[in-house]
Design an enzyme around this catalytic site. Sequence first.
Site, PDB file in Angstrom:
ATOM      1  CD  GLU A 421      -2.403  -1.659   2.517  1.00 53.49           C
ATOM      2  OE1 GLU A 421      -2.217  -0.940   3.521  1.00 53.49           O
ATOM      3  OE2 GLU A 421      -2.959  -2.781   2.572  1.00 53.49           O
ATOM      4  CG  LEU A 464      -6.275  -0.087   2.009  1.00 55.63           C
ATOM      5  CD1 LEU A 464      -7.150   1.123   2.274  1.00 55.63           C
ATOM      6  CD2 LEU A 464      -6.337  -1.053   3.158  1.00 55.63           C
ATOM      7  CD  GLU A 466      -3.973  -4.806   4.998  1.00 53.16           C
ATOM      8  OE1 GLU A 466      -5.121  -5.263   4.818  1.00 53.16           O
ATOM      9  OE2 GLU A 466      -3.751  -3.589   5.117  1.00 53.16           O
ATOM     10  CD  GLN A 488       0.057   2.252   4.657  1.00 55.12           C
ATOM     11  OE1 GLN A 488      -1.101   2.386   5.066  1.00 55.12           O
ATOM     12  NE2 GLN A 488       0.437   2.649   3.460  1.00 55.12           N
ATOM     13  CG  PHE A 489       0.570   1.115  10.214  1.00 52.01           C
ATOM     14  CD1 PHE A 489       1.313   1.895  11.092  1.00 52.01           C
ATOM     15  CD2 PHE A 489       0.019   1.711   9.094  1.00 52.01           C
ATOM     16  CE1 PHE A 489       1.494   3.256  10.848  1.00 52.01           C
ATOM     17  CE2 PHE A 489       0.197   3.069   8.848  1.00 52.01           C
ATOM     18  CZ  PHE A 489       0.939   3.844   9.729  1.00 52.01           C
ATOM     19  CB  ILE A 493       0.068  -8.022   9.920  1.00 50.74           C
ATOM     20  CG1 ILE A 493       0.911  -8.864   8.950  1.00 50.74           C
ATOM     21  CG2 ILE A 493      -0.193  -8.752  11.223  1.00 50.74           C
ATOM     22  CD1 ILE A 493       2.334  -9.102   9.425  1.00 50.74           C
ATOM     23  CG  HIS A 536      -1.478   3.943  13.696  1.00 50.35           C
ATOM     24  ND1 HIS A 536      -2.741   4.289  14.108  1.00 50.35           N
ATOM     25  CD2 HIS A 536      -1.520   3.928  12.350  1.00 50.35           C
ATOM     26  CE1 HIS A 536      -3.512   4.494  13.044  1.00 50.35           C
ATOM     27  NE2 HIS A 536      -2.802   4.284  11.975  1.00 50.35           N
TER      28      HIS A 536
END
Length: 736
Positions: A421, A464, A466, A488-489, A493, A536
């Site tokens: 992403e 977008l 995963e 991305q984070f 996941i 995050h």
Amino acid sequence: MATKTDPKPAGVADEKVRSAGKTYESLSRERLIEAYRIMYTSRRVDDREILLKRQQKIFFQISGAGHEAVGAAAGFALKSGYDWFYPYYRDRALCLALGATPHEMLLMAVGAAADPQSGGRQMPSHWSFPKFNVVTQSSPTGSQILQAVGCAEGGRYFARHPQAAKKNGGDYRQFKDVKFQGDEVTYVSLGDGATSEGEFWEAMNTASNRKLPVLFVVEDNGYAISVPVEVQTAGGNISRLVAGFPNFHFEEIDGTDPVASYAAFARTVAYCRAGEGPGFIHAHVIRPYSHSLSDDERLYRPEAERNLDAARDPITRMQMFLIREGILDEKGINRLEKQVEDELQVAVDQALDAAPPTPDTIMQFIYSPDLDPTSSALQTEPLSVAPADGKKVAPKTMADLINATLRDEMRRDERIVIFGEDVADASREQYLEEKLIKGKGGVFKLTYGLQNDFGSDRVFNSPLAEANIVGRAIGMATRGMKPVVEIQFFDYIWPAMMQLRDELPLIRWRSNNGFSSPCVIRVAIGGYLTGGAIYHSQCGESIFTHTPGMRVVFPSNALDAAGLLRTAIRCDDPVLFLEHKRLYRETFGRAPYPGPDYMIPFGKAKVVQSGTDLTVITYGAVVPRALQAAQKLEREHGVKVELIDLRCLNPFDWETIAASVSKTNRAIVAYEDTLSWGYGAEIAARIADQLFDHLDAPVRRVAAKDVFVAYQPILEDAILPQAEDLLRAMKELAEY
Ligand SMILES: Cc1ncc(C[n+]2csc(CCOP(=O)(O)OP(=O)(O)O)c2C)c(N)n1
Ligand SMILES: [Mg+2]
């Protein structure tokens, strides 16, 4: 009824078969007899397995009964060992048509050492035949579909970058031969129930968008175990739901009719081969033997409904067809069937005599037997280039050196692609070409400039999704590419978890080294962000170190990140590469660019500072915090702490831990994840178990509170382990 949008690509007219008009000439009489032989063999292997299961000579059975016509048709329309196949468990007839033998299937059923598909590791009907390009299948419904998409992308990539396919020494490429065809098709099948899995839709989306030569086959037998299709699928018909996907050729067919099925496959395969886009065949089939031997469909299907199915049995239909058309008479049918029975008897006898695998083989092929990433031969020294002007070399951040390593490796190895992403500079590449924009290159800018340097074929944005990222990466890596993808984070996941837990780390082991998918998953992880909050800031590395087959790396500084990422990319195993967000641009741990070949072997810890009184074992963002605490403790109390940065979590460096704890006799394991059941629990348990005689104090853990990370910095500080927490624990343990 076939609803067809016949695109009539070159060559199709000659192959055209219409069952209604009896124009089946393109399938010769011999081919039709062959189709019956395959279908009948498939049914009889099921029957024999069922018997063997009842006699407790095999341990599981799931049949392809009712799906034989579709399988034979697909096998005829596609090319074994040329096209690629991601079948599911009902595809026995397909595998027979591609060249697999009943003997090979039965070896799997008995779990023989000589089972060519898995060496006794997988249930029967979990097809895997490298020689036919049938890629190892698993049990989760639908997890093969995104991999098939990645496989098709791999074929296309090598066709566009033939140089990349060349064998190369010095890394995974030495052990990963590539074969590809410019016009290959990737077949993937699934049941009606599996169309409910999100990954199916993610795969349809990408195949459509990228116009990939993927042939989706939904074998719709009306049930998923006991759940009927109208519960799975809005409106009860998958064809209607997928009809809006652009670029597809669609067919909806009676999958119990081999001739009509073949015609539909021939049309669709021609469309895919011509590069027009993906195909979708929705085949209505039956399921006469219940879901599996563990299921009795009489509990949820009345007799009348089952009789309707029985009237469409493809075996009987094909028999009647051959007789009606004068292709075989009753005697001919009997002769063929007898031949099949006789051959099957031999296969059964041989399978029952086959030796089982020996327990000492269980650990084989969890990882590559060819390339050992822990080898000290991989250790190289950082290149120190003194600038000509005599000035000091500017130290680089972890983010800089990860970016530089990716760039170096992409230059060195054309098989590397990067996607995820936001990782591209800009998907609308004309903006870059016209120099209207600078480009993004990742939310943390780790991939900045790579698309600009290497092109949109090699660095591109994913949807977008995963699972889409990881599933496609697995398919590409199976073909010999080296996807280095980004999640991305870490907090996000989880949609990829099926691929990360049940697929990626298992491809090699479950296929007994028949296939492998060494790719790299880079993930931004961790907290200490001041405002990162719940979603995050998460860690959770132990969930992945708990998965055999997955290498897990977690560097704490720029130099280690560069060296370990290079090892990860050149490695022959799948690697989860965890990058701490807080460390990306930290002053701590900056280093000069170490050159394009700097590597650190996996499983080698770094002693950050040596000491005699107490060992602290940690990694990631706790390293600088522990160092700060250790320095303060020494200053104020003269306690000398030996600080070990593990760097790599699987494998981990037990030798260094053992040597240190044997010397200091005291150990703290510190980690950022929540305390209970975290990564350090295993290390602490091993120390207690194996170094008990050396201990002068209990093994302590310092970690986060058992709660998610909160937004307000006061709360975050209280939740995550801080230097003061480490200092307190160190002091207490030193005084114990
Ligand atoms: C992800 C996942 N969930 C549940 C199961 C258990 N399971 C195995 S097969 C099956 C039904 C599949 O139905 P369908 O896709 O229609 O294929 P069919 O067996 O009817 O050919 C289920 C629920 C599984 N294997 N994987
Ligand atoms: Mg079904």
